[in-house]
Scaffold this motif. Structure first.
Motif, short mmCIF file in Angstrom:
data_model
loop_
_atom_site.label_atom_id
_atom_site.label_comp_id
_atom_site.label_asym_id
_atom_site.label_seq_id
_atom_site.Cartn_x
_atom_site.Cartn_y
_atom_site.Cartn_z
N CYS A 147 0.86 -1.26 0.01
CA CYS A 147 0.23 -0.03 0.00
C CYS A 147 0.64 1.22 -0.20
O CYS A 147 0.38 2.32 0.14
CB CYS A 147 -1.11 0.11 1.28
SG CYS A 147 -0.23 -0.01 2.78
N ASP A 186 -4.52 -4.42 6.97
CA ASP A 186 -5.28 -4.17 5.82
C ASP A 186 -5.20 -4.75 4.54
O ASP A 186 -6.02 -5.37 3.71
CB ASP A 186 -5.61 -2.51 5.58
CG ASP A 186 -6.22 -1.82 6.73
OD1 ASP A 186 -7.00 -2.49 7.63
OD2 ASP A 186 -6.05 -0.81 6.84
N CYS A 187 -3.94 -4.53 4.12
CA CYS A 187 -3.56 -5.17 2.78
C CYS A 187 -3.73 -6.72 2.72
O CYS A 187 -4.27 -7.40 1.89
CB CYS A 187 -2.10 -4.94 2.33
SG CYS A 187 -1.95 -3.11 1.93
N ASP A 204 -8.26 -7.28 3.66
CA ASP A 204 -8.79 -6.80 2.98
C ASP A 204 -8.47 -6.84 1.52
O ASP A 204 -9.46 -6.48 0.68
CB ASP A 204 -9.16 -5.56 3.41
CG ASP A 204 -10.01 -5.37 4.81
OD1 ASP A 204 -10.57 -6.39 5.29
OD2 ASP A 204 -9.61 -4.35 5.64
N GLY A 205 -7.21 -6.85 1.31
CA GLY A 205 -6.65 -6.69 -0.03
C GLY A 205 -6.16 -8.13 -0.73
O GLY A 205 -6.69 -8.77 -1.48
N GLN A 254 -9.10 13.04 -4.87
CA GLN A 254 -9.45 11.70 -5.46
C GLN A 254 -8.34 11.16 -6.26
O GLN A 254 -7.67 11.69 -7.08
CB GLN A 254 -10.70 11.86 -6.45
CG GLN A 254 -11.25 10.37 -6.78
CD GLN A 254 -12.76 10.98 -7.40
OE1 GLN A 254 -12.85 11.22 -8.61
NE2 GLN A 254 -13.83 10.89 -6.55
N TYR A 259 -6.50 8.01 -8.81
CA TYR A 259 -6.82 7.22 -9.77
C TYR A 259 -5.52 6.72 -10.62
O TYR A 259 -4.57 7.22 -10.27
CB TYR A 259 -7.64 7.89 -11.04
CG TYR A 259 -7.05 9.00 -11.70
CD1 TYR A 259 -6.38 9.10 -12.85
CD2 TYR A 259 -7.13 10.44 -11.02
CE1 TYR A 259 -5.89 10.27 -13.52
CE2 TYR A 259 -6.70 11.44 -11.47
CZ TYR A 259 -6.01 11.47 -12.70
OH TYR A 259 -5.55 12.59 -13.21
N ASN A 273 -6.50 -1.57 -7.45
CA ASN A 273 -8.02 -1.83 -6.88
C ASN A 273 -7.93 -2.77 -5.98
O ASN A 273 -9.09 -2.74 -4.89
CB ASN A 273 -8.88 -2.44 -8.11
CG ASN A 273 -9.19 -1.38 -9.07
OD1 ASN A 273 -9.32 -0.09 -8.89
ND2 ASN A 273 -9.34 -1.90 -10.39
N GLU A 325 -7.66 -1.18 -2.81
CA GLU A 325 -8.33 -0.24 -2.39
C GLU A 325 -7.84 1.13 -2.15
O GLU A 325 -8.06 1.70 -1.09
CB GLU A 325 -9.44 -0.60 -1.50
CG GLU A 325 -10.30 -1.49 -1.77
CD GLU A 325 -11.40 -2.04 -0.39
OE1 GLU A 325 -11.04 -1.75 0.76
OE2 GLU A 325 -12.34 -2.51 -0.94
N ASN A 350 -7.38 4.09 -3.63
CA ASN A 350 -8.05 5.26 -3.91
C ASN A 350 -8.81 5.54 -2.46
O ASN A 350 -8.54 6.91 -2.00
CB ASN A 350 -9.38 5.01 -5.03
CG ASN A 350 -10.13 6.43 -4.95
OD1 ASN A 350 -9.69 7.44 -4.88
ND2 ASN A 350 -11.31 6.33 -5.54
N ILE A 351 -9.73 4.55 -1.92
CA ILE A 351 -10.22 4.93 -0.67
C ILE A 351 -9.07 5.37 0.29
O ILE A 351 -9.49 6.03 1.33
CB ILE A 351 -11.32 3.62 -0.18
CG1 ILE A 351 -12.36 3.75 -1.24
CG2 ILE A 351 -11.91 3.93 1.30
CD1 ILE A 351 -13.24 2.41 -1.23
N ARG A 352 -8.36 4.31 0.69
CA ARG A 352 -7.23 4.47 1.61
C ARG A 352 -6.39 5.96 1.68
O ARG A 352 -6.03 6.35 2.47
CB ARG A 352 -6.51 3.25 1.56
CG ARG A 352 -7.33 2.06 2.14
CD ARG A 352 -6.58 0.70 1.80
NE ARG A 352 -5.41 0.60 2.79
CZ ARG A 352 -4.38 -0.26 2.72
NH1 ARG A 352 -4.59 -1.41 1.96
NH2 ARG A 352 -3.69 -0.36 3.67
#
Length: 285
Positions: free
Chosen positions: A113, A147-148, A151-152, A197, A199, A219, A222, A224-226
């Motif tokens: 991440c 998290d990675c 959730d990843g 934001q 991308y 993706n 995640e 973008n969110i993190r």
């Protein structure tokens, strides 16, 4: 995201350290002694494929495979997993020193991440449930944050080149040294600060598969969110600093350069969330 230095321990040394902890299990020790050359060959094959972005070519074992099914020579799926759980990571075994060393390579920054999480354990890049033969191979063991990991990455693995997430030890330098993450600043209304934001925007000269890889990585974890969450609190401070300079008569462009450029210049790596954010603000604010 963050390239890790190659471990100082060789696979031969790791196998030997595991053997030192297996002394009371004569059957497993005998198998390890017999099949060490084959283990070393699997390691060499992994390194070659990782260096060529081709780990997806290694055929996974079925989850339904019986634990006593031989995977390499006489070594079974259960024995490979046991090697990791009881003879590699166990705090009372000689190999725990190597486990701790591998965890320390990340310097508290999760490589998947880009350092927003702190590694708490080692992840099997090729999951040991499907690729047990690499359960103690050092280049398959990557420091990872919670998290990675949960959730990843989890138990996912790739069936094609484009599906592969970035391999922190052996992947091509393009994924670490070239910019492929961008951001845009969306202003808020009235007193609201706005949001950053993120991308994916890989270089045009990359192949379709190379572009697919970074999109998949972005993706899967995640980002973008993190990253947007990380940016939200930092954004308030940066905008206030710029506004304070403007309030005392400094032009907006000079104020932006004064605050933002040093952050960009001192960034840990080119795709760091804060550096990408500051580049967006410098361009759009």
């Amino acid at each position: 995201m963050i390239k890790l230095e190659l471990p100082k321990y060789t696979y031969q040394e790791i196998i030997q350290s595991c053997k030192d902890g297996v002394l009371r299990n004569s059957d497993l020790l005998q198998k390890l002694n017999i099949h060490t050359p084959e283990l070393l060959q699997t390691g060499a094959n992994y390194e070659y494929l990782a260096s060529n972005e081709s780990l997806y070519q290694i055929v996974p074992n079925s989850m339904q495979l019986l634990n006593d099914t031989p995977i390499l020579g006489e070594l079974t799926k259960y024995e490979f997993i046991k090697l990791y759980e009881y003879y590699f990571k166990d705090s009372k075994k000689p190999c725990r020193t190597i486990y701790n060393y591998l965890l320390s390579i990340a310097n508290e920054d999760c490589p998947f991440c880009g350092g927003i999480g702190r590694p708490k354990n080692l992840d099997h890049y090729l999951p040991k449930a499907h690729f047990p033969q690499y359960s103690i191979y050092q280049l398959n063991l990557v420091p990872i944050c919670r998290d990675c990991n949960f959730d990843g990455k989890g138990e996912r693995y790739a069936y094609s080149k484009g599906e592969q997430v970035i391999q922190p030890y052996k992947d091509h330098d393009r994924y670490f040294n070239q910019k492929w993450i961008e951001a845009t600043y969306i202003p808020g209304h009235s007193i609201e600060t706005g949001v950053i934001q993120y991308y994916v925007c890989p270089p045009e000269n990359w192949t379709i598969e190379q572009k697919q890889r970074v999109i998949n990585h972005f993706n899967a974890f995640e980002l973008n969110i993190r990253y947007s969450k990380e940016a939200s609190s930092r954004l308030v401070t940066i905008l206030a600093q710029i506004q304070n300079l403007v309030n005392i008569g400094i032009s907006n462009s000079e104020a932006k350069a004064f605050i933002l450029q040093p952050i960009i210049n001192s960034s840990q790596f080119i795709n760091h969330w804060e550096s990408v954010m500051c580049s967006a603000l410098l361009r759009e604010l």
